[in-house]
Design a protein around this motif. Structure first.
Motif, short mmCIF file in Angstrom:
data_model
loop_
_atom_site.label_atom_id
_atom_site.label_comp_id
_atom_site.label_asym_id
_atom_site.label_seq_id
_atom_site.Cartn_x
_atom_site.Cartn_y
_atom_site.Cartn_z
N THR A 134 0.86 -1.21 0.05
CA THR A 134 -0.21 0.04 0.06
C THR A 134 0.80 1.29 0.18
O THR A 134 0.57 2.27 -0.66
N ILE A 135 1.82 1.15 0.92
CA ILE A 135 2.88 2.30 0.91
C ILE A 135 3.34 2.52 -0.35
O ILE A 135 3.58 3.67 -0.78
N ILE A 136 3.87 1.50 -0.95
CA ILE A 136 4.67 1.64 -2.45
C ILE A 136 3.50 2.23 -3.50
O ILE A 136 4.13 2.94 -4.24
N LEU A 137 2.34 1.56 -3.57
CA LEU A 137 1.33 1.97 -4.47
C LEU A 137 0.95 3.46 -4.04
O LEU A 137 0.87 4.23 -5.33
N ARG A 138 0.89 4.04 -3.02
CA ARG A 138 0.52 5.47 -2.84
C ARG A 138 1.68 6.20 -3.20
O ARG A 138 1.38 7.27 -3.74
N ARG A 139 3.03 5.78 -2.81
CA ARG A 139 4.08 6.48 -3.43
C ARG A 139 4.08 6.85 -4.88
O ARG A 139 4.42 7.71 -5.41
N GLU A 140 3.94 5.66 -5.76
CA GLU A 140 4.03 5.65 -7.13
C GLU A 140 2.78 6.48 -7.74
O GLU A 140 3.15 7.08 -8.54
N VAL A 141 1.78 6.32 -6.93
CA VAL A 141 0.59 7.08 -7.45
C VAL A 141 0.66 8.64 -7.14
O VAL A 141 0.43 9.64 -7.91
N ARG A 142 1.30 8.87 -6.05
CA ARG A 142 1.70 10.22 -5.76
C ARG A 142 2.63 11.00 -6.74
O ARG A 142 2.79 12.12 -7.31
N GLN A 143 3.78 10.12 -7.02
CA GLN A 143 4.69 10.43 -7.99
C GLN A 143 4.29 10.73 -9.40
O GLN A 143 4.56 11.77 -9.93
N GLN A 144 3.39 9.78 -9.78
CA GLN A 144 2.42 10.06 -11.20
C GLN A 144 1.91 11.04 -11.15
O GLN A 144 1.62 11.90 -12.21
N THR A 145 1.00 11.44 -10.07
CA THR A 145 0.26 12.57 -10.01
C THR A 145 0.98 13.68 -9.94
O THR A 145 0.72 15.00 -10.73
N LEU A 146 2.07 13.89 -9.37
CA LEU A 146 2.88 14.99 -9.46
C LEU A 146 3.64 15.09 -10.82
O LEU A 146 3.71 16.47 -11.40
N ASN A 147 3.76 14.20 -11.43
CA ASN A 147 4.39 14.17 -12.88
C ASN A 147 3.38 14.73 -13.71
O ASN A 147 3.75 15.90 -14.68
N LEU A 148 2.13 14.38 -13.46
CA LEU A 148 1.21 14.77 -14.38
C LEU A 148 0.94 16.18 -14.12
O LEU A 148 0.46 17.10 -15.06
N GLN A 149 0.83 16.66 -12.71
CA GLN A 149 0.43 17.81 -12.72
C GLN A 149 1.68 18.97 -13.31
O GLN A 149 1.28 20.11 -13.75
N GLU A 150 2.95 18.24 -13.31
CA GLU A 150 4.21 19.26 -13.77
C GLU A 150 3.73 19.33 -15.40
O GLU A 150 3.93 20.70 -15.84
N LYS A 151 3.61 18.27 -16.21
CA LYS A 151 3.24 18.17 -17.46
C LYS A 151 2.08 19.26 -17.67
O LYS A 151 2.18 20.00 -18.97
N ASN A 152 1.03 19.14 -17.13
CA ASN A 152 -0.14 19.93 -17.32
C ASN A 152 0.40 21.50 -17.11
O ASN A 152 0.11 22.52 -17.87
N GLN A 153 1.11 21.72 -16.07
CA GLN A 153 1.66 23.16 -15.90
C GLN A 153 2.75 23.58 -17.21
O GLN A 153 2.43 24.57 -17.62
N GLU A 154 3.52 22.52 -17.77
CA GLU A 154 4.07 22.96 -18.92
C GLU A 154 3.23 23.19 -19.91
O GLU A 154 3.69 24.45 -20.54
N LEU A 155 2.49 22.59 -20.08
CA LEU A 155 1.14 22.80 -21.28
C LEU A 155 0.78 24.05 -21.16
O LEU A 155 0.72 24.90 -22.18
N GLU A 156 0.38 24.50 -19.72
CA GLU A 156 -0.39 25.77 -19.57
C GLU A 156 0.38 27.08 -19.89
O GLU A 156 0.10 27.85 -20.37
N ARG A 157 1.70 26.74 -19.57
CA ARG A 157 2.79 27.81 -19.64
C ARG A 157 2.98 28.04 -21.21
O ARG A 157 2.99 29.20 -21.62
N ALA A 158 3.10 26.91 -21.86
CA ALA A 158 3.18 26.81 -23.36
C ALA A 158 1.94 27.63 -24.22
O ALA A 158 2.15 28.48 -24.89
N TYR A 159 0.90 27.24 -23.70
CA TYR A 159 -0.25 27.99 -24.22
C TYR A 159 -0.38 29.43 -23.93
O TYR A 159 -0.70 30.28 -24.73
#
Length: 710
Positions: free
Chosen positions: A458-483
C-alpha cells in the motif's frame, strides 16, 4: 397520518407534476420556435436576400444565448447552412457559440469538428494564420482521441490553406496523407476533393499533363454518384487548366458545362467562381463586353460575402482585359484599387501581381519614371515576401514540433501508468503464490506476514500514485505555460511590445458593459471613477523621420514612443499599437474630467523627451491626440458604441492635425439639451451638444475637416 395530511401530499404532487409538464412544454415550444427561425434563414438564403439572412441569424444567435435552450448541434447545423451559402463572417459567430457549448460539455470530437469548420470559414476570408491555428488545435484533439477520419479531414484543410498561402510544395504532403486514408476507406467524395486540390497544385507548378490526370481521376471517382456540385467544380477547374494552356475554346466549353451543373445547386460561391473563370475565358476569346460583365457580377458577390481572394482574382482579370484592349488608364485604375485592397489584407503576393500590371501599363503609356518607381517598390516587396515566407516556415515547424512533443508526452504518461499497474499486479500475484504454499505449515506466521506485506504494498502504491500525480501536474503546468506563451505572442505587437488590436477586441466589450452597468447603478453621481476614456495618439510627421533617417530609425522612434506612453499611463490602462504610427489608449476606472489633463500630460511628455535614433544627437518629436469618452453617448450595443467612439476620436485627431499638430482636441461628454450654435463635430455625429476641450486657444480656433473643405 390523517385525511388532511394525505390531501396535502396529493396537492403537492399534483403541483409538482404541473410544474414539470409546464417546463417540458416551454422547452418543446422553444425548440419548435428555433427550428422555424432556422427555416426562415434558409428561405432568405435561397432567395439570395443575404443581408436579411445575416441579420436574422445573428438575432437568433443572441436569443439562443440569452435563453440557453438551443443545443450545440443546432448551432453547428445553422453555421453549416450559412457557410454553404458563403456567409462566412456570420457562420464564424455561430460556430464559436457551438464550440463554447461543446467545450462546456467536454465533447472533444465535436469540438475538433467545429474548429475545422471555423478554419474553413477563416480560409475563405483569407485569414490564413487564424485558420492554421484552428487546424492545429483540432489536430491536437484528433491525435489524443485517435480519430483517424478527423485527422484526414484536417490534413485536407491544412493542404488547402497552405496551397492558397502560396506554400505549394509544402501543401502536397498533408494532401497525400489525406488521400491515402480516403482511398483505404472508399470515401469517394472526400477522395475526389483531395485529388482536385492536388491537381490544382500541379497546375500552379505548370505541370499541365499531371494536373489534368488528377482532375480526370477526381471526376471519374464520383461520376457514378451524381454529386452535381462537385462534378461542376471539377469541370470548371478542367476549363481553367485549358485556359492556362491556351486552349480557349475548349476552356469555354468545359467551364460552361461546369456552370450548368452548378446552377442546379445552391452553392453560390462555386457559381461565382465559375462565372469568374468564364469571364476570363470570354475576354481571352475576344468577347470582352460579356466577359467583363461576368467578372463584375462575380466580384460583386465575392465582395458581399467577404471573399477577398475571389475579389482579387476578378480585379486582376479585369485589369488584364483592359490591358489587352489597350485601355491602359482603366487597367491602371483597377490595378491601383487592387494594390490598395491587397495592402489592407497584407497580401504581399497580391500587391506584387497588381504592381506588375501597373508597371506594364506605365511602360505602355510611356511614363518610364513611374514605371521605375513601381519596379523599386516591387523589389522591396519581394524582399519582404522572402522574409515573411522564412518566418512562416519557422513558425509552422515550431508548431509541428510542439504538437509532436505534446503527443509523445501524453503517450509516455499512458505507458508509465500501464507499467505501474502491471508491476503492482505482478507483485501482488507473487505474494499470493508464496503465502499459499506456506499456508499449510505456518498459518499464524502467514497471517502476520501477509498483513505486513500488504501494508508495504500500500505504501509503495501510494508513493507511485503520488509520484505519477506530481508528474502529471508538472506536465499540465508545462502545457499551460506553453499555451500562455503562444497566446501572449499572438496578442502583442513584436516591435513595441504593446498589445495589438486582437487583444483590444477581446477586452473592450467587457469593459464597455462594466462601465455602462456602473453608470446605471449610480446615475446621479457623475464623478465616480467608472468612465472609460479613449485616446487616439499619432506621431507628427513620422513619414519625414522614415524618409530622412530610414525605417530602422523609425522603428526606434516607435519603440521609444511606446516606452513614453507606458510612463504616462497607468498599468491598468490598455495601451494598444493601432497601426503604423498610431496608438490607442483606453483608460479604465477614470472620470471624464481627467481627459484634458491626461492628454496634456501625454503631449508634454512626448515633446520634452529626446529620442535616440543612433545619431550623435537625439531628435525631438511631437504628437497629436484626439480623445473621447467611451462611448460618447450611451449606446447599448458594443459594435455601435465602439465604431461611434472610434469615429469621434479619429475626427478629433484629424482636427488636431489641421489646427497645427502638437496638441489635442476631444469630447469630454455629450449634452442632453441642444446648443444654439452646434460645432461641426456635433453636426457630423448628430449630438445635441457636446463639451469639447482643446489645447489650442479655444474651441473657435479649431480647424474642423468640414470647415477646411468649405
Amino acid at each position: 397520518m390523517g385525511r388532511e395530511g394525505f390531501s396535502t401530499v396529493r396537492v403537492l404532487v399534483c403541483a409538482l407534476l404541473i410544474a414539470v409538464h409546464g417546463a417540458q412544454v416551454k422547452t418543446v415550444e422553444a425548440f419548435e420556435l428555433f427550428n422555424t427561425e432556422i427555416a426562415d434563414v434558409e428561405n432568405l438564403l435561397n432567395a439570395k436576400q443575404y443581408a436579411d439572412a445575416d441579420s436574422k441569424a445573428l438575432l437568433l444567435l443572441e436569443q439562443a444565448l440569452q435563453q440557453q435552450q438551443m443545443s450545440a448541434d443546432t448551432f453547428s447545423a445553422l453555421g453549416l447552412l450559412l457557410q454553404n451559402a458563403s456567409r462566412f463572417e456570420v457562420s464564424k459567430a455561430i460556430f464559436n457559440a457551438a464550440l463554447e457549448r461543446y467545450t462546456t460539455d467536454g465533447e472533444l470530437n465535436k469540438m475538433a469538428s467545429t474548429l475545422l469548420q471555423l478554419a474553413t470559414s477563416e480560409r475563405h476570408l483569407s485569414n490564413y494564420s487564424i485558420a492554421l491555428t484552428y487546424v492545429r488545435r483540432a489536430m491536437s484533439i484528433a491525435q489524443i482521441e485517435r480519430n483517424e477520419l478527423l485527422k484526414a479531414k484536417l490534413n485536407l484543410e491544412l493542404g488547402i490553406i497552405q496551397q492558397e498561402q502560396g506554400e505549394i510544395e509544402t501543401a502536397l504532403e498533408p494532401l497525400k496523407q489525406a488521400l491515402r486514408y480516403f482511398r483505404e476507406n472508399n470515401m469517394a467524395n472526400e477522395m475526389s476533393v483531395t485529388l482536385l486540390r492536388i491537381g490544382e497544385i500541379y497546375s500552379l507548378l505548370n505541370q499541365a499533363t499531371l494536373a489534368h490526370t488528377y482532375y480526370q481521376d477526381a471526376f471519374d471517382s464520383i461520376e457514378e454518384t451524381q454529386e452535381t456540385r462537385l462534378l461542376g467544380v471539377i469541370k470548371t477547374r478542367i476549363g481553367a487548366l485549358s485556359l492556362k494552356t491556351g486552349s480557349v475554346d475548349q476552356a469555354i466549353r468545359a467551364i460552361n458545362e461546369g456552370l450548368e451543373l452548378l446552377l442546379s445547386t445552391s452553392d453560390v460561391g462555386a457559381i461565382a467562381e465559375a462565372k469568374m473563370l468564364l469571364g476570363r475565358a470570354l475576354v481571352e476569346n475576344g468577347d470582352t463586353a460579356k466577359g467583363r460583365e461576368l467578372l463584375q457580377e462575380a466580384m460583386q458577390f465575392a465582395d458581399s460575402s467577404g471573399q477577398a481572394k475571389l475579389v482579387k482574382e476578378g480585379r486582376l482579370a479585369l485589369a488584364q482585359a483592359y490591358m489587352k484592349e489597350q485601355s491602359f488608364e482603366l487597367a491602371l485604375e483597377e490595378a491601383r484599387t487592387g494594390t490598395i485592397d491587397a495592402r489592407k489584407n497584407r497580401d504581399l503576393r497580391g500587391q506584387l501581381s497588381f504592381l506588375s500590371l501597373q508597371l506594364s501599363a506605365f511602360v505602355s503609356l510611356g511614363e518610364f519614371k513611374k514605371a521605375l518607381d513601381i519596379q523599386s517598390v516591387m523589389q522591396q516587396l519581394r524582399e519582404v515576401l522572402l522574409d515573411s515566407e522564412n518566418k512562416s516556415a519557422i513558425e509552422g515547424l515550431q508548431a509541428e514540433i510542439e504538437l509532436v512533443r505534446q503527443s509523445r508526452t501524453l503517450e509516455k504518461l499512458e505507458e508509465s501508468k500501464q507499467l505501474a499497474l502491471a508491476q503492482a499486479e505482478r507483485e501482488n500475484l507473487q505474494t499470493t503464490l508464496f503465502w499459499s504454499i506456506s499456508l499449510a505449515a505456518l498459518l499464524l506466521t502467514f497471517l502476520v506476514w501477509s498483513r505486513y506485506k500488504q501494508r508495504q504494498q500500500t505504501i509503495i502504491l501510494r508513493r507511485e500514485v503520488r509520484q505519477q500525480t506530481l508528474n502529471l501536474q508538472e506536465k499540465n503546468q508545462e502545457l499551460e505555460r506553453a499555451y500562455k506563451t503562444l497566446e501572449e505572442v499572438s496578442l502583442r505587437d513584436p516591435l513595441t511590445g504593446l498589445y495589438n488590436r486582437h487583444y483590444l477586441e477581446s477586452q473592450l466589450p467587457g469593459e464597455i458593459r462594466r462601465s455602462q452597468f456602473s453608470a446605471k447603478q449610480s446615475p446621479s453621481t457623475g464623478k465616480t471613477k467608472q468612465d472609460l476614456l479613449c485616446l487616439l495618439i499619432d506621431i507628427d510627421h513620422f513619414k519625414r523621420i522614415n524618409d530622412d533617417y530610414g525605417h530602422i530609425a523609425g522603428d526606434k522612434v516607435l519603440s521609444a514612443f511606446a516606452n513614453v506612453l507606458k510612463e504616462v499611463f497607468r498599468q491598468t490602462d490598455l495601451i494598444i499599437r493601432w497601426g503604423g504610427e498610431e496608438f490607442l489608449v483606453v483608460c479604465r476606472h477614470s472620470t471624464r474630467e481627467e481627459l484634458p489633463e491626461v492628454a496634456e500630460r501625454c503631449r508634454e511628455m512626448v515633446a520634452n523627451t529626446p529620442f535616440d535614433i543612433g545619431l550623435e544627437k537625439p531628435i525631438n518629436i511631437t504628437c497629436s491626440i484626439g480623445f473621447s469618452l467611451l462611448p460618447p453617448d450611451k449606446e447599448e450595443d458594443f459594435d455601435t458604441a465602439w465604431k461611434r467612439t472610434f469615429a469621434v476620436i479619429d475626427y478629433a485627431l484629424y482636427a488636431t492635425k489641421l489646427s497645427g499638430r502638437n496638441g489635442w482636441v476631444g469630447v469630454i461628454e455629450t449634452l442632453k439639451t441642444p446648443r444654439e450654435y452646434p460645432t461641426p463635430l456635433d453636426t457630423k455625429f448628430n449630438f445635441p451638444g457636446s463639451s469639447i476641450a482643446t489645447s489650442f486657444n479655444n474651441v473657435a480656433s479649431i480647424k474642423w475637416p468640414e470647415t477646411l473643405e468649405k
